[in-house]
Design a protein around this motif. Structure first.
Motif, PDB file in Angstrom:
ATOM      1  N   LYS A 170     -27.740  55.564  -3.979  1.00 12.31           N
ATOM      2  CA  LYS A 170     -28.149  54.162  -3.869  1.00 12.31           C
ATOM      3  C   LYS A 170     -28.796  53.889  -2.516  1.00 12.31           C
ATOM      4  N   LEU A 171     -28.196  54.430  -1.442  1.00 12.64           N
ATOM      5  CA  LEU A 171     -28.761  54.202  -0.103  1.00 12.64           C
ATOM      6  C   LEU A 171     -30.150  54.812   0.027  1.00 12.64           C
ATOM      7  N   ILE A 172     -30.357  55.989  -0.570  1.00 12.38           N
ATOM      8  CA  ILE A 172     -31.676  56.625  -0.525  1.00 12.38           C
ATOM      9  C   ILE A 172     -32.707  55.762  -1.241  1.00 12.38           C
ATOM     10  N   ASN A 173     -32.333  55.234  -2.399  1.00 19.14           N
ATOM     11  CA  ASN A 173     -33.253  54.384  -3.157  1.00 19.14           C
ATOM     12  C   ASN A 173     -33.595  53.118  -2.389  1.00 19.14           C
ATOM     13  N   ILE A 174     -32.598  52.557  -1.699  1.00 21.02           N
ATOM     14  CA  ILE A 174     -32.845  51.359  -0.902  1.00 21.02           C
ATOM     15  C   ILE A 174     -33.825  51.663   0.227  1.00 21.02           C
ATOM     16  N   SER A 175     -33.632  52.801   0.891  1.00 22.26           N
ATOM     17  CA  SER A 175     -34.508  53.161   2.018  1.00 22.26           C
ATOM     18  C   SER A 175     -35.939  53.417   1.565  1.00 22.26           C
ATOM     19  N   LYS A 176     -36.120  53.856   0.321  1.00 16.12           N
ATOM     20  CA  LYS A 176     -37.463  54.127  -0.195  1.00 16.12           C
ATOM     21  C   LYS A 176     -38.077  52.911  -0.840  1.00 16.12           C
ATOM     22  N   GLY A 177     -37.304  51.827  -0.924  1.00 17.82           N
ATOM     23  CA  GLY A 177     -37.807  50.618  -1.552  1.00 17.82           C
ATOM     24  C   GLY A 177     -37.895  50.720  -3.059  1.00 17.82           C
ATOM     25  N   GLU A 178     -37.221  51.657  -3.622  1.00 15.87           N
ATOM     26  CA  GLU A 178     -37.235  51.831  -5.073  1.00 15.87           C
ATOM     27  C   GLU A 178     -36.147  50.990  -5.719  1.00 15.87           C
ATOM     28  N   LYS A 179     -36.357  50.778  -7.033  1.00 20.87           N
ATOM     29  CA  LYS A 179     -35.353  50.020  -7.764  1.00 20.87           C
ATOM     30  C   LYS A 179     -34.047  50.818  -7.828  1.00 20.87           C
ATOM     31  N   PHE A 180     -32.969  50.089  -7.816  1.00 19.58           N
ATOM     32  CA  PHE A 180     -31.665  50.749  -7.902  1.00 19.58           C
ATOM     33  C   PHE A 180     -30.717  49.841  -8.696  1.00 19.58           C
ATOM     34  N   ARG A 181     -29.699  50.431  -9.194  1.00 18.53           N
ATOM     35  CA  ARG A 181     -28.661  49.643  -9.865  1.00 18.53           C
ATOM     36  C   ARG A 181     -27.359  49.780  -9.084  1.00 18.53           C
ATOM     37  N   ASN A 182     -26.503  48.812  -9.280  1.00 17.96           N
ATOM     38  CA  ASN A 182     -25.226  48.841  -8.572  1.00 17.96           C
ATOM     39  C   ASN A 182     -24.425  50.084  -8.968  1.00 17.96           C
TER      40      ASN A 182
END
Length: 331
Positions: A263-275
């Motif tokens: 999740k943290l990687i997706n946030i840093s890349k600005g990609e969509k993520f789910r909880n």
């Protein structure tokens, strides 16, 4: 100092009043012919017929007969355990009271213990006078017992067995439930590895009916599994529960950490993520962590119980004795 008794014939019984006089006379004839010093110890497992009165009569006519009567029916394992604690003979031979075991086997069983130095000799009823509903489950039970225990016997449950006295005194405190079916396994795992086998005669039942049903085979299978587990882990439960607990906790923790990092990687890349809580793997990991903690605690509690455990006493089972000089002496 008197010479120790050579032989104890231990007979657990339950409602066998018809067969006891004949069995007693047969045993006496055999041991007298071979000039053994002996005792016959009857353990009455709470019979509701005239069995105890017969034992009293036999003891009155033969000073080599002793008896123990339970206040109710506790089962064959309890009867054997109590008898094992009370025997005085250097060789102990157990047999059933229904005359299906032949006392003529006693001399050879005695010889195998004394001359061939076996710790235990188990009878093998190679030819049985039982219906297939009894013989087939018996074969399956024996096969499973050999596989789990490594003890290579054909007939674990045969009531006709011979032991060195040290064997019965060692295994008696650890018996419970229905472990009488697995005594060779218990003895082997207690360090008595000289276990032999002898083909013995199986005689058709002369009086009464069998006291055991098909459920004994289910109980027998379960007891073999329990004995295997207890032998390996009773003194070190943390090795079992702790190993699986640690493994489960590790797997659950890795899953949870991996989902959080993803999740943290997706946030840093600005990609969509789910909880993280929307991913089923999170709940699998959470359950694994909780299970791991519980297993570890079970192992810890098991270690504490092992260190506080005490040997069981069978005194509370006994209602009456015959042939014991001090009735208050624990058997």
């Amino acid at each position: 100092m008197p010479e120790p008794l050579q032989l104890t014939v231990l007979i657990p019984l339950y409602n066998e009043d018809e067969s006891l006089p004949e069995l007693h006379d047969w045993i006496v004839r055999v041991v007298t012919e071979h000039q053994y010093t002996y005792e016959i110890l009857f353990v009455d497992d709470g019979s509701t017929d005239n069995s105890w009165n017969v034992v009293e009569q036999l003891a009155g006519g033969n000073p080599n007969v002793r008896g123990i009567r339970f206040n109710r029916n506790y089962g064959k394992t309890a009867a054997l355990q109590t008898g094992f604690l009370a025997v005085r003979g250097q060789v102990v031979i157990t047999m059933d009271a229904d005359l299906q075991d032949s006392p003529d086997e006693i001399p050879e069983l005695y010889r195998m213990i004394t001359a061939e130095k076996y710790d235990l000799v188990s009878g093998w009823k190679q030819k049985r006078y039982d219906p297939i509903t009894k013989t087939l489950p018996t074969k399956l039970f024996n096969a499973v017992s050999r596989w789990i225990s490594g003890v290579q016997l054909h007939d674990f449950n045969c009531g006709l067995k011979a032991y060195r006295q040290k064997v019965v005194k060692t295994i008696a405190p650890s018996l419970y439930g229905d472990m009488h079916r697995n005594l060779p396994i218990v003895a082997n795992w207690d360090g008595f590895s000289r276990i032999g086998e002898k083909v013995v005669q199986h005689r058709a039942r002369k009086y009464g009916t069998t006291k055991f049903g098909l459920e004994r085979f289910v109980n027998g299978f379960l007891d073999v599994l329990v004995i295997g587990f207890v032998h390996r882990f009773s003194k070190r439960p943390m090795h079992f529960f702790g190993t699986f607990g640690t493994l489960s906790f590790f797997i659950g923790s890795v899953l949870a950490i991996w989902l959080i990092i993803e999740k943290l990687i997706n946030i840093s890349k600005g990609e969509k993520f789910r909880n993280v809580t929307d991913n089923p793997l999170f709940f699998f990991g959470l359950v694994a962590i909780i299970l791991g903690v519980q297993l570890f605690l079970a192992g810890f509690l098991g270690e504490m119980l092992v260190r506080q455990s005490l040997n069981r006493s069978t005194d509370q089972l006994v209602a009456e004795k015959i042939g014991f000089t001090d009735q208050n002496v624990p058997v």
